[in-house]
Write a protein that holds these residues in place. Structure first.
Motif, PDB file in Angstrom:
ATOM      1  N   ARG A  10       0.831  -1.203   0.000  1.00  0.00           N
ATOM      2  CA  ARG A  10       0.000   0.000   0.000  1.00  0.00           C
ATOM      3  C   ARG A  10       0.865   1.252   0.000  1.00  0.00           C
ATOM      4  O   ARG A  10       1.817   1.343   0.747  1.00  0.00           O
ATOM      5  CB  ARG A  10      -0.920   0.000   1.211  1.00  0.00           C
ATOM      6  N   TRP A  11       0.535   2.180  -0.859  1.00  0.00           N
ATOM      7  CA  TRP A  11       1.149   3.491  -1.011  1.00  0.00           C
ATOM      8  C   TRP A  11       2.437   3.502  -1.812  1.00  0.00           C
ATOM      9  O   TRP A  11       2.899   4.576  -2.199  1.00  0.00           O
ATOM     10  CB  TRP A  11       1.383   4.180   0.340  1.00  0.00           C
ATOM     11  N   ALA A  12       3.045   2.368  -2.095  1.00  0.00           N
ATOM     12  CA  ALA A  12       4.330   2.361  -2.797  1.00  0.00           C
ATOM     13  C   ALA A  12       4.206   3.000  -4.178  1.00  0.00           C
ATOM     14  O   ALA A  12       4.981   3.906  -4.532  1.00  0.00           O
ATOM     15  CB  ALA A  12       4.891   0.947  -2.904  1.00  0.00           C
ATOM     16  N   LEU A  13       3.261   2.555  -4.972  1.00  0.00           N
ATOM     17  CA  LEU A  13       3.101   3.116  -6.317  1.00  0.00           C
ATOM     18  C   LEU A  13       2.661   4.574  -6.263  1.00  0.00           C
ATOM     19  O   LEU A  13       3.082   5.382  -7.095  1.00  0.00           O
ATOM     20  CB  LEU A  13       2.120   2.292  -7.144  1.00  0.00           C
ATOM     21  N   ARG A  14       1.859   4.936  -5.302  1.00  0.00           N
ATOM     22  CA  ARG A  14       1.418   6.330  -5.176  1.00  0.00           C
ATOM     23  C   ARG A  14       2.611   7.233  -4.871  1.00  0.00           C
ATOM     24  O   ARG A  14       2.733   8.324  -5.429  1.00  0.00           O
ATOM     25  CB  ARG A  14       0.359   6.457  -4.100  1.00  0.00           C
ATOM     26  N   ILE A  15       3.493   6.790  -3.999  1.00  0.00           N
ATOM     27  CA  ILE A  15       4.692   7.570  -3.686  1.00  0.00           C
ATOM     28  C   ILE A  15       5.541   7.740  -4.939  1.00  0.00           C
ATOM     29  O   ILE A  15       5.997   8.845  -5.246  1.00  0.00           O
ATOM     30  CB  ILE A  15       5.490   6.901  -2.550  1.00  0.00           C
ATOM     31  N   LEU A  16       5.736   6.662  -5.679  1.00  0.00           N
ATOM     32  CA  LEU A  16       6.513   6.747  -6.918  1.00  0.00           C
ATOM     33  C   LEU A  16       5.839   7.679  -7.910  1.00  0.00           C
ATOM     34  O   LEU A  16       6.499   8.462  -8.604  1.00  0.00           O
ATOM     35  CB  LEU A  16       6.693   5.359  -7.531  1.00  0.00           C
ATOM     36  N   TRP A  17       4.529   7.628  -8.002  1.00  0.00           N
ATOM     37  CA  TRP A  17       3.787   8.481  -8.923  1.00  0.00           C
ATOM     38  C   TRP A  17       3.997   9.958  -8.561  1.00  0.00           C
ATOM     39  O   TRP A  17       4.195  10.800  -9.430  1.00  0.00           O
ATOM     40  CB  TRP A  17       2.305   8.121  -8.885  1.00  0.00           C
ATOM     41  N   ALA A  73       7.478   2.677 -17.607  1.00  0.00           N
ATOM     42  CA  ALA A  73       6.749   1.416 -17.731  1.00  0.00           C
ATOM     43  C   ALA A  73       5.317   1.540 -17.208  1.00  0.00           C
ATOM     44  O   ALA A  73       4.421   0.849 -17.681  1.00  0.00           O
ATOM     45  CB  ALA A  73       7.487   0.305 -16.981  1.00  0.00           C
ATOM     46  N   LEU A  74       5.093   2.444 -16.250  1.00  0.00           N
ATOM     47  CA  LEU A  74       3.765   2.608 -15.662  1.00  0.00           C
ATOM     48  C   LEU A  74       2.857   3.528 -16.479  1.00  0.00           C
ATOM     49  O   LEU A  74       1.651   3.546 -16.275  1.00  0.00           O
ATOM     50  CB  LEU A  74       3.881   3.149 -14.237  1.00  0.00           C
ATOM     51  N   ARG A  75       3.415   4.276 -17.407  1.00  0.00           N
ATOM     52  CA  ARG A  75       2.618   5.211 -18.201  1.00  0.00           C
ATOM     53  C   ARG A  75       1.456   4.519 -18.922  1.00  0.00           C
ATOM     54  O   ARG A  75       0.328   5.016 -18.901  1.00  0.00           O
ATOM     55  CB  ARG A  75       3.516   5.967 -19.168  1.00  0.00           C
ATOM     56  N   PRO A  76       1.677   3.361 -19.569  1.00  0.00           N
ATOM     57  CA  PRO A  76       0.532   2.680 -20.202  1.00  0.00           C
ATOM     58  C   PRO A  76      -0.554   2.272 -19.196  1.00  0.00           C
ATOM     59  O   PRO A  76      -1.739   2.311 -19.514  1.00  0.00           O
ATOM     60  CB  PRO A  76       1.151   1.446 -20.870  1.00  0.00           C
ATOM     61  N   LEU A  77      -0.149   1.923 -17.993  1.00  0.00           N
ATOM     62  CA  LEU A  77      -1.126   1.585 -16.962  1.00  0.00           C
ATOM     63  C   LEU A  77      -1.955   2.820 -16.609  1.00  0.00           C
ATOM     64  O   LEU A  77      -3.174   2.736 -16.445  1.00  0.00           O
ATOM     65  CB  LEU A  77      -0.443   1.030 -15.713  1.00  0.00           C
ATOM     66  N   ASP A  78      -1.313   3.971 -16.527  1.00  0.00           N
ATOM     67  CA  ASP A  78      -2.028   5.211 -16.253  1.00  0.00           C
ATOM     68  C   ASP A  78      -3.019   5.529 -17.371  1.00  0.00           C
ATOM     69  O   ASP A  78      -4.153   5.935 -17.111  1.00  0.00           O
ATOM     70  CB  ASP A  78      -1.044   6.365 -16.071  1.00  0.00           C
TER      71      ASP A  78
END
Length: 104
Positions: A10-17, A73-78
């Motif tokens: 929880r929160w790991a990807l949000r922090i990276l974002w 790599a996360l841009r397509p997910l966004d």
């Protein structure tokens, strides 16, 4: 630590974002991540730092080269998430000319 284990926390990807646009301090991260406790923030910052995804800087924390590559790599997910969110919105009711008016 396996990537999915780290990023699934929880929160790991949000922090990276939040770090994608540049370095941020802990207070700024807390302000941007409503509901995130300071203890969880510091735990995630330690984990992400020890994994080589972020590093401390004079301005707080910033993405490393590896972290920046992850952002790409996360841009397509966004993009997918944006499309999905739009599909979840109810469509406005449209009036049809071929329908008889209802009597009141």
């Amino acid at each position: 630590m396996a990537a999915m284990d780290l990023f699934g926390r929880r929160w790991a990807l949000r922090i990276l974002w939040e770090l994608r646009a540049g370095p941020l301090g802990a207070r700024a991260l807390l302000a941007r991540c409503e509901g995130l406790s300071s203890s969880v923030l510091y735990q995630r910052l330690r984990e992400l730092t020890s994994s080589g995804i972020i590093s401390p800087s004079a301005d707080g924390y910033e993405l490393t080269r590896l972290g920046t590559a992850l952002g790409h790599a996360l841009r397509p997910l966004d993009e997918w998430a944006t499309t999905w969110a739009q599909a979840q919105e109810p469509e406005p009711e449209q009036e049809h000319d071929d329908q008889e008016p209802t009597e009141t």
